[in-house]
Design a protein around this motif. Structure first.
Motif, PDB file in Angstrom:
ATOM      1  N   GLN A 285     -18.217 -31.555 -55.178  1.00 51.59           N
ATOM      2  CA  GLN A 285     -17.600 -30.625 -54.019  1.00 51.59           C
ATOM      3  C   GLN A 285     -18.100 -31.176 -52.825  1.00 51.59           C
ATOM      4  O   GLN A 285     -17.124 -31.169 -51.809  1.00 51.59           O
ATOM      5  N   ASN A 286     -19.317 -31.298 -52.767  1.00 55.12           N
ATOM      6  CA  ASN A 286     -19.987 -31.901 -51.517  1.00 55.12           C
ATOM      7  C   ASN A 286     -19.198 -33.204 -50.878  1.00 55.12           C
ATOM      8  O   ASN A 286     -19.012 -33.430 -49.732  1.00 55.12           O
ATOM      9  N   GLN A 287     -19.172 -34.122 -51.906  1.00 49.18           N
ATOM     10  CA  GLN A 287     -18.266 -35.341 -51.866  1.00 49.18           C
ATOM     11  C   GLN A 287     -17.122 -35.221 -51.292  1.00 49.18           C
ATOM     12  O   GLN A 287     -16.414 -35.870 -50.360  1.00 49.18           O
ATOM     13  N   VAL A 288     -16.329 -34.327 -51.834  1.00 44.73           N
ATOM     14  CA  VAL A 288     -14.808 -33.937 -51.732  1.00 44.73           C
ATOM     15  C   VAL A 288     -14.897 -33.540 -50.147  1.00 44.73           C
ATOM     16  O   VAL A 288     -13.857 -33.983 -49.369  1.00 44.73           O
ATOM     17  N   PHE A 289     -15.703 -32.790 -49.792  1.00 49.14           N
ATOM     18  CA  PHE A 289     -15.727 -32.090 -48.374  1.00 49.14           C
ATOM     19  C   PHE A 289     -15.951 -33.129 -47.442  1.00 49.14           C
ATOM     20  O   PHE A 289     -15.294 -33.213 -46.410  1.00 49.14           O
ATOM     21  N   GLU A 290     -16.995 -34.112 -47.700  1.00 47.48           N
ATOM     22  CA  GLU A 290     -17.407 -35.251 -46.714  1.00 47.48           C
ATOM     23  C   GLU A 290     -16.033 -35.958 -46.614  1.00 47.48           C
ATOM     24  O   GLU A 290     -15.699 -36.412 -45.426  1.00 47.48           O
ATOM     25  N   ASP A 291     -15.540 -36.327 -47.634  1.00 48.15           N
ATOM     26  CA  ASP A 291     -14.082 -37.424 -47.290  1.00 48.15           C
ATOM     27  C   ASP A 291     -13.087 -36.399 -46.877  1.00 48.15           C
ATOM     28  O   ASP A 291     -12.227 -36.950 -46.035  1.00 48.15           O
TER      29      ASP A 291
ATOM     30  N   GLN B 160     -21.062 -39.534 -28.111  1.00 49.43           N
ATOM     31  CA  GLN B 160     -20.054 -39.967 -28.918  1.00 49.43           C
ATOM     32  C   GLN B 160     -20.405 -39.216 -30.208  1.00 49.43           C
ATOM     33  O   GLN B 160     -21.605 -38.807 -30.373  1.00 49.43           O
ATOM     34  N   ARG B 161     -19.386 -39.412 -31.083  1.00 46.54           N
ATOM     35  CA  ARG B 161     -19.515 -38.599 -32.384  1.00 46.54           C
ATOM     36  C   ARG B 161     -20.635 -39.487 -33.060  1.00 46.54           C
ATOM     37  O   ARG B 161     -20.457 -40.704 -33.338  1.00 46.54           O
ATOM     38  N   PRO B 162     -21.730 -38.585 -33.799  1.00 44.25           N
ATOM     39  CA  PRO B 162     -22.840 -39.341 -34.628  1.00 44.25           C
ATOM     40  C   PRO B 162     -22.226 -39.948 -35.738  1.00 44.25           C
ATOM     41  O   PRO B 162     -20.847 -39.126 -36.155  1.00 44.25           O
ATOM     42  N   PRO B 163     -22.770 -40.817 -36.684  1.00 46.91           N
ATOM     43  CA  PRO B 163     -22.134 -41.361 -37.921  1.00 46.91           C
ATOM     44  C   PRO B 163     -21.833 -40.352 -38.981  1.00 46.91           C
ATOM     45  O   PRO B 163     -20.962 -40.517 -39.580  1.00 46.91           O
ATOM     46  N   TRP B 164     -22.742 -39.082 -39.101  1.00 44.38           N
ATOM     47  CA  TRP B 164     -22.354 -38.171 -39.942  1.00 44.38           C
ATOM     48  C   TRP B 164     -21.307 -37.108 -39.681  1.00 44.38           C
ATOM     49  O   TRP B 164     -21.217 -36.149 -40.389  1.00 44.38           O
ATOM     50  N   GLY B 165     -20.860 -37.326 -38.472  1.00 43.18           N
ATOM     51  CA  GLY B 165     -19.501 -36.306 -38.309  1.00 43.18           C
ATOM     52  C   GLY B 165     -19.681 -35.511 -37.329  1.00 43.18           C
ATOM     53  O   GLY B 165     -18.870 -34.490 -36.938  1.00 43.18           O
TER      54      GLY B 165
ATOM     55  N   TYR C   9     -13.245 -33.746 -44.518  1.00 43.50           N
ATOM     56  CA  TYR C   9     -13.893 -33.600 -43.296  1.00 43.50           C
ATOM     57  C   TYR C   9     -13.719 -34.786 -42.494  1.00 43.50           C
ATOM     58  O   TYR C   9     -13.240 -34.741 -41.271  1.00 43.50           O
ATOM     59  N   ASN C  10     -14.232 -36.053 -42.956  1.00 41.83           N
ATOM     60  CA  ASN C  10     -14.271 -37.289 -42.128  1.00 41.83           C
ATOM     61  C   ASN C  10     -12.939 -37.666 -41.996  1.00 41.83           C
ATOM     62  O   ASN C  10     -12.470 -38.727 -41.031  1.00 41.83           O
ATOM     63  N   LYS C  11     -11.892 -37.445 -42.806  1.00 53.58           N
ATOM     64  CA  LYS C  11     -10.325 -38.041 -42.756  1.00 53.58           C
ATOM     65  C   LYS C  11      -9.387 -37.030 -42.228  1.00 53.58           C
ATOM     66  O   LYS C  11      -8.961 -37.308 -41.198  1.00 53.58           O
TER      67      LYS C  11
END
Length: 660
Positions: free
Chosen positions: A590-596, A655-660, A598-600
């Motif tokens: 679920q966390n991985q799905v969220f990261e994907d 700028q936006r940090p790498p983790w979003g 959120y980032n896209k």
């Protein structure tokens, strides 16, 4: 005097060349027997000889003899000239004057008895001892008599017996001059007979023979002048003999020089033969030592021969002694130089032979290395196998090299051994093994590249066939089995080659491909879960929109990125919990799905939040700087720009940090 001249004539005939045959009766040492007949002998014999067996002969000997004062010896002149001297006396053949005036008219019966008796004795004496002269061992005949007369006439024509002058003084002077010439000629004939052997006479013998010839010539000269009142001119004779001696000495020197050259040549030939008998190759140091010893021995023996040959003997009386000729180079030094030249030439041959042995040893070592490498062909070898191969090849290489030299152990002590061993080590072993290693590495690289492509292709095909979406653990377990299978496939292709750099490099590349594949399949698994969670993501978007609409001027959700991301996570997880798909997903998934998601899909909203956040931070700083410029606080050092903590992802560039 005439008898003595005749005797000297005989002596001179003995020196004539062999082409002129001398009758035997002229070559004897004394004249034939002499019978001296005294006619009309009526005297009585002296009492001193009356008792002798032959009173007449004894009387004549006493009459013709004198005593030598120096030796006290009685000398009989005629006895020295003739082999035997006899005296026969004859009484008067007749007693009347008329008969004696012409005995040819007197008959034999009218001769006196004493005369007839003594004449009979004389006849018996002469005929009893008379025998024909011999010529060439046989009694003389008319033909041999003619030859004898011819010899005597030729001798007279050549001046071997001179005519008697009519005047005594002229005769004496002529005899003196001719005696000097005869003695000189006789000395020349003696010299001609000296040194006719194949090798020249030693100097001592040459001087002795020459001095003997001089002495005989002087004695001959003195004998010629014995009955003449002439003073012998010995200095002139010596002067003349010296002229002949100088000519003879020149010839003798030429013979000695030629003989010396031949002797040196023989010594060189003997030494060369001695060197040729030594089988090559030979220890150079021992070869040089034995050669030097042989040279010293030969030169020493040669010096001994030369010293014996050059010994002059006692000093002569009638002339100068002969000396050794002058050589352009001392014979001993010349011999030593020539022998050393031969030794050096043989040493050079020995060096070439040794070089051939070492060349053969190097070739054998090279052949051994090539043979061992040829057996392997294009076989792939690992490091352990290469190390073992190095040991085997090195052992065979040195064994082949040393086997070629085993018959001559002294070769291991030569500098050639070290030089050629270094050559074998570098050229025949290290370079060939380096080329073999390089070729093996290239073959390994090509082999493992092919194996890697095969493994990648198999992995890609099997990875695409993996069932998704699945749980993270199932996905990892299945991928782990797939990776192990692919690695086993690589191990199968690289059996016994795992210790090579090529294998390790390919394994690293394969691990990288597997890691990338795992990342891709995980990403694909997450995206598929996100696709299957489409209802939950739309639900979360609605929740975010609702929160954003309720915000007024200042709202943390739209101004602080951490708050925006945290509330978005909360909304998606709540929506997933209410959906059927979410119940099948683990918390991690679920966390991985969220990261994907959120980032896209929320990337634009997250960027707006970050912009607002940066403006919020920068505006007070700009106002403060403007105030400092107005109030003069610019003299003070400006305050540092606040640094945002890195752990929260803030940067000064807003700028936006790498983790979003």
């Amino acid at each position: 005097m005439l008898a003595r001249r005749a005797q000297l004539f005989r002596t001179r005939t003995s020196t004539e060349p062999a082409t002129l045959v001398t009758p035997e009766f002229l070559s004897v040492r004394s004249f034939p027997p002499l019978t001296w007949v005294v006619e009309d002998f009526v005297q009585e014999m002296p009492e001193s000889v009356a008792h002798a067996m032959d009173p007449a002969t004894a009387w004549l000997r006493s009459y013709l003899s004198h005593v030598n004062d120096s030796a006290g010896e009685e000398i009989h002149i005629l006895s020295r000239l003739y082999s035997d001297v006899k005296v026969k006396t004859l009484f008067l053949p007749a007693t009347s004057k008329s008969d004696l005036q012409d005995l040819s008219k007197l008959e034999w019966t009218k001769l006196t008895p004493e005369f007839k008796k003594e004449l009979g004795d004389l006849k018996q004496h002469i005929l009893g001892s008379l025998h024909a002269r011999s010529f060439e061992g046989e009694p003389m005949t008319g033909r041999t008599l003619e030859r004898s007369l011819r010899f005597i006439v030729q001798g007279l024509q050549r001046g071997m017996f001179h005519e008697l002058p009519s005047i005594w003084m002229t005769w004496t002077q002529q005899v003196a001059e001719m005696s000097l010439q005869d003695a000189d000629t006789w000395f020349s004939s003696f010299l001609a007979a000296i040194d006719h052997d194949e090798d020249p006479l030693p100097l001592r013998d040459f001087n002795n023979k020459v001095e003997d010839a001089r002495t005989k010539s002087v004695q001959f000269y003195m004998e010629l002048l014995r009955d003449f009142d002439v003073s012998p001119d010995i200095p002139e004779l010596r002067k003349r003999m010296a002229v002949h001696f100088q000519h003879k000495l020149i010839l003798y020197h030429e013979r000695v020089q030629r003989w010396m050259g031949e002797l040196i040549a023989r010594e060189k030939d003997a030494f060369a033969k001695l060197l040729s008998q030594r089988e090559l190759p030979f220890d150079p140091d021992l070869f040089r030592k034995k050669g030097e010893d042989a040279i010293r021995q030969l030169v020493g023996d040669f010096n001994g021969k030369l010293q014996v040959f050059a010994s002059r003997g006692k000093h002569p009386v009638h002339g100068k002694p002969a000396q050794m000729p002058v050589f352009t180079q001392d014979p001993s030094s010349q011999l030593s130089t020539d022998l050393h030249t031969l030794l050096s030439a043989r040493e050079l041959e020995n060096e070439r032979e040794i070089a051939q042995y070492f060349k053969a040893a190097v070739a054998a070592a090279e052949e051994a290395v090539d043979r061992e490498l040829k057996v392997l062909g294009n076989k792939l070898l690992g490091k352990a196998q290469i190390k073992e191969l190095h040991s085997i090849v090195q052992s065979r290489c040195w064994q082949a090299f040393e086997d070629k030299l085993a018959g001559h152990k002294w070769m291991k002590l030569l500098h050639h051994h070290k030089t050629h061993k270094s050559l074998v080590q570098t050229e025949m072993y290290e370079n060939k093994m380096a080329r073999f290693n390089s070729a093996n590495d290239q073959r390994l690289s090509a082999h493992f590249r092919t194996a890697l492509e095969r493994c990648r292709s198999s992995y890609k095909t099997r990875k695409n066939n993996m069932a998704t979406p699945v749980s993270e653990d199932d996905l990892k377990a299945e991928h782990r089995q797939l990776a192990a299978s692919v690695r086993e496939q690589l191990d199968e292709d690289g059996r016994d080659l795992q210790d090579t750099d090529a294998y390790r490099g390919v394994l690293r590349s394969l691990d990288t491909a597997l890691d990338e594949g795992l990342t891709q399949i995980r990403q694909k698994n997450v995206e598929l879960w996100k696709v299957h969670s489409d209802e939950a993501t739309r639900c979360a978007l609605k929740e975010n929109d609702a929160v954003q609409k309720n915000c007024r001027y200042i709202c943390l959700f739209t101004w602080v990125p951490m708050v925006h991301k945290a509330k978005s996570r909360k909304h998606l997880l709540q929506c997933l919990s209410r959906s059927g798909t979410g119940t099948r997903m683990s918390q991690s998934m679920q966390n991985q799905v969220f990261e994907d998601w959120y980032n896209k899909e929320l990337a634009h909203d997250a960027a707006n939040v970050w912009t607002n956040f940066c403006l919020f931070l920068v505006t007070p700083i700009i106002g403060f700087l403007g105030l400092c410029l107005v109030t003069g606080c610019g003299r003070r050092p400006p305050p540092p720009v606040p640094q945002m903590p890195q752990q929260y992802g803030f940067t000064n560039s807003c700028q936006r940090p790498p983790w979003g």
